[in-house]
Design an enzyme around this catalytic site. Structure first.
Site, PDB file in Angstrom:
ATOM      1  CB  SER A   1      11.901   5.171   3.519  1.00 35.28           C
ATOM      2  OG  SER A   1      12.553   4.876   2.464  1.00 35.28           O
TER       3      SER A   1
ATOM      4  CG  HIS B   1     -18.033  -8.326   0.370  1.00 34.84           C
ATOM      5  ND1 HIS B   1     -18.182  -9.691  -0.026  1.00 34.84           N
ATOM      6  CD2 HIS B   1     -19.051  -8.242   1.035  1.00 34.84           C
ATOM      7  CE1 HIS B   1     -19.171 -10.186   0.266  1.00 34.84           C
ATOM      8  NE2 HIS B   1     -19.978  -9.532   0.614  1.00 34.84           N
TER       9      HIS B   1
ATOM     10  CD  GLU C   1       4.554  -2.513   6.733  1.00 37.29           C
ATOM     11  OE1 GLU C   1       4.629  -2.602   5.532  1.00 37.29           O
ATOM     12  OE2 GLU C   1       5.124  -1.514   7.431  1.00 37.29           O
TER      13      GLU C   1
ATOM     14  CE  LYS D   1       6.622   4.869   2.278  1.00 34.12           C
ATOM     15  NZ  LYS D   1       7.312   3.711   1.688  1.00 34.12           N
TER      16      LYS D   1
END
Ligand code: ARG
Length: 467
Positions: A277, A156, A290, A283
């Site tokens: 970024s 979970h 992704e 970043k």
């Protein structure tokens, strides 16, 4: 030049129809397979006395010439010749004259296109198995380096029990092993020859289908000519297996994204596999996992697309079936793109062992083991569960972890506690206590790594035999 099938027609095809019905824009990918199939077919026509040997040699020479020109990019494919089959034939005739028109004797584009697809997927399945094998090697390499790395295990997405990071990685090795085995199994159904089925019913020429199969190294020929030209199960099967592979990759991707967040900080992907970024200079984004996660959608879509194309299609060939190709090509490209990056990305990933350890020290994932300890002292498991639940609640209310409690504090919850509890609660003890086959104890994971190496050898051997 006019259409290869122009005889029955009194008008030119509307150019929009040409454009709408043509598949050359994408099926030119099948050029090599198309010519490979034609070479085997024409050799058979010669052997069976259907074409004179001299014509066979001329046609073979012409086909090789066309192949060479295609490889060099010297052929301009034409939409009015619809597909790769007729483009090759047109170019063959341009190369060697009307004798080129004898190639299509005893054959239809229906059995021809099916043959091309079988040849094409047969190669891809071997290629993709090899790429999955490389990914397994990267995962096993990291597992070997992390046989002593303890990390929280989750259910979970809540801390559950501590495990070896190696054990977690080896779960993916098992998943990719099933993927490889599925691809290997599908090879048996891909490696069947449709050619000789003609348009749908067979052919009046005394052809030898088994001879063609032998030349093209197919294990079998299709039993039924209607089935041979209508079957796209082998592509559906591939798309299903591909969907499962992408699903596995998407799960790993999601974990990599989570683990590389500041919140987890369990791993760091190598700079070479991340992007920055355009606005936030600090970043470092895990774009590859992704995007793999995102691209899983189109692979599922391609499976649904073809299932729907084939639904309720009457036998035998229908033009609808031309829609089988783009999704298949897209799936191959998507999978290869992902796998080719994943193997080196996993191999170069930095594992933040100390951060993982810190996480394990600051959680209650050793709680099950105290329950087991009390069970060992004779308390029924349900009661032990209740005792530990209360102990954990006490810890939470007092800002402590289980290992911070004094023996007196433990004894408030059960008189059965003694000093031994401190050893039982150590993460190493907790991990190594799960010493069952397939469990997370170091000894078991080391064995699992050894067994996976045997599987790697088996895959290597299969790949060698199917190159
Ligand atoms: N381009 C066609 C396809 O991909 C080849 C077979 C065409 N057959 C036909 N009878 N029109 O399906």
């Amino acid at each position: 030049m006019s259409k290869l099938w122009g005889g029955r027609f009194t008008k030119q095809t509307n150019h929009l129809v040409d454009e709408y019905t043509a598949s050359i824009g994408f099926d030119q990918k099948l050029a090599e397979e198309d010519i490979q199939g034609s070479l085997a077919h024409v050799t058979m026509l010669g052997k069976c006395g259907i074409l004179p040997q001299e014509d066979v040699e001329t046609i073979k020479g012409g086909l090789n010439k066309v192949l060479e020109k295609i490889r060099k990019g010297e052929i301009e494919f034409s939409v009015s010749d619809e597909d790769i089959h007729m483009n090759v034939e047109k170019n063959l005739i341009a190369e060697i004259g009307p004798v080129g028109g004898k190639l299509h004797t005893g054959r239809s584009r229906n059995d021809q296109v099916a043959t091309d697809m079988h040849l094409y997927l047969r190669k891809r399945v071997v290629e993709l198995s090899g790429m999955l094998y490389e990914l397994q090697k990267s995962l096993i390499g990291q597992a070997r380096d992390n046989l002593d790395t303890i990390v929280p295990g989750y259910t979970h997405l809540q801390r559950a029990q501590p495990i070896l990071f190696a054990h977690h990685l080896m779960a993916y090795v098992s998943m990719f092993q099933r993927d490889i085995e599925r691809l290997m199994d599908s090879y048996k159904r891909i490696n069947v020859l449709p050619l000789g089925a003609g348009a749908l019913a067979g052919t009046t020429f005394p052809i030898d289908r088994h001879f063609v199969a032998e030349q093209l190294q197919f294990d079998r020929v299709y039993e039924n000519s209607l089935d041979a030209v209508s079957d796209r199960d082998f592509i559906l099967e591939f798309l299903s297996h591909a969907s499962i592979i992408m699903m596995h990759l998407s799960r790993l991707s999601e974990e990599l994204v989570l683990w590389s967040s500041t919140e987890f900080n369990f791993i760091e992907l190598d700079d070479a596999f991340c992007t920055g970024s355009s606005i936030m200079p600090q970043k470092k984004n895990p774009d590859v996992p992704e995007l793999v996660r995102g691209k899983t959608g189109r692979v599922y879509g391609n499976l649904m697309g073809l299932l729907t194309v084939l639904k309720s299609l009457p036998l035998a060939y229908n033009k609808d079936m031309q829609e089988d190709k783009e999704g298949m090509f897209d799936t191959v490209a998507t999978l290869e793109g992902a796998l080719q990056l994943f193997a080196p990305m996993i191999a170069t990933m930095k594992v933040n062992k100390s951060r993982m350890r810190e996480a394990v020290n600051k959680d209650f994932s050793n709680a099950t083991d105290i329950a087991d300890f009390l069970v060992g002292k004779g308390l029924p498991f349900r009661q032990a569960h209740e005792v530990i639940g209360k102990t954990v609640l006490y810890c939470i209310q007092n800002g402590k972890y289980l290992l911070d409690l004094t023996l007196e504090e433990f004894k408030q919850f059960s008189p059965l506690f003694d000093d031994a509890i401190y050893e039982v609660l150590q993460p190493e003890t907790v991990v190594n206590a799960r010493n069952v086959y397939g469990g997370t104890a170091t000894e078991q994971v080391a064995d699992a790594i050894k067994r996976s190496e045997v599987l790697l050898r088996m895959t290597e051997q299969w790949l060698e035999e199917h190159q």
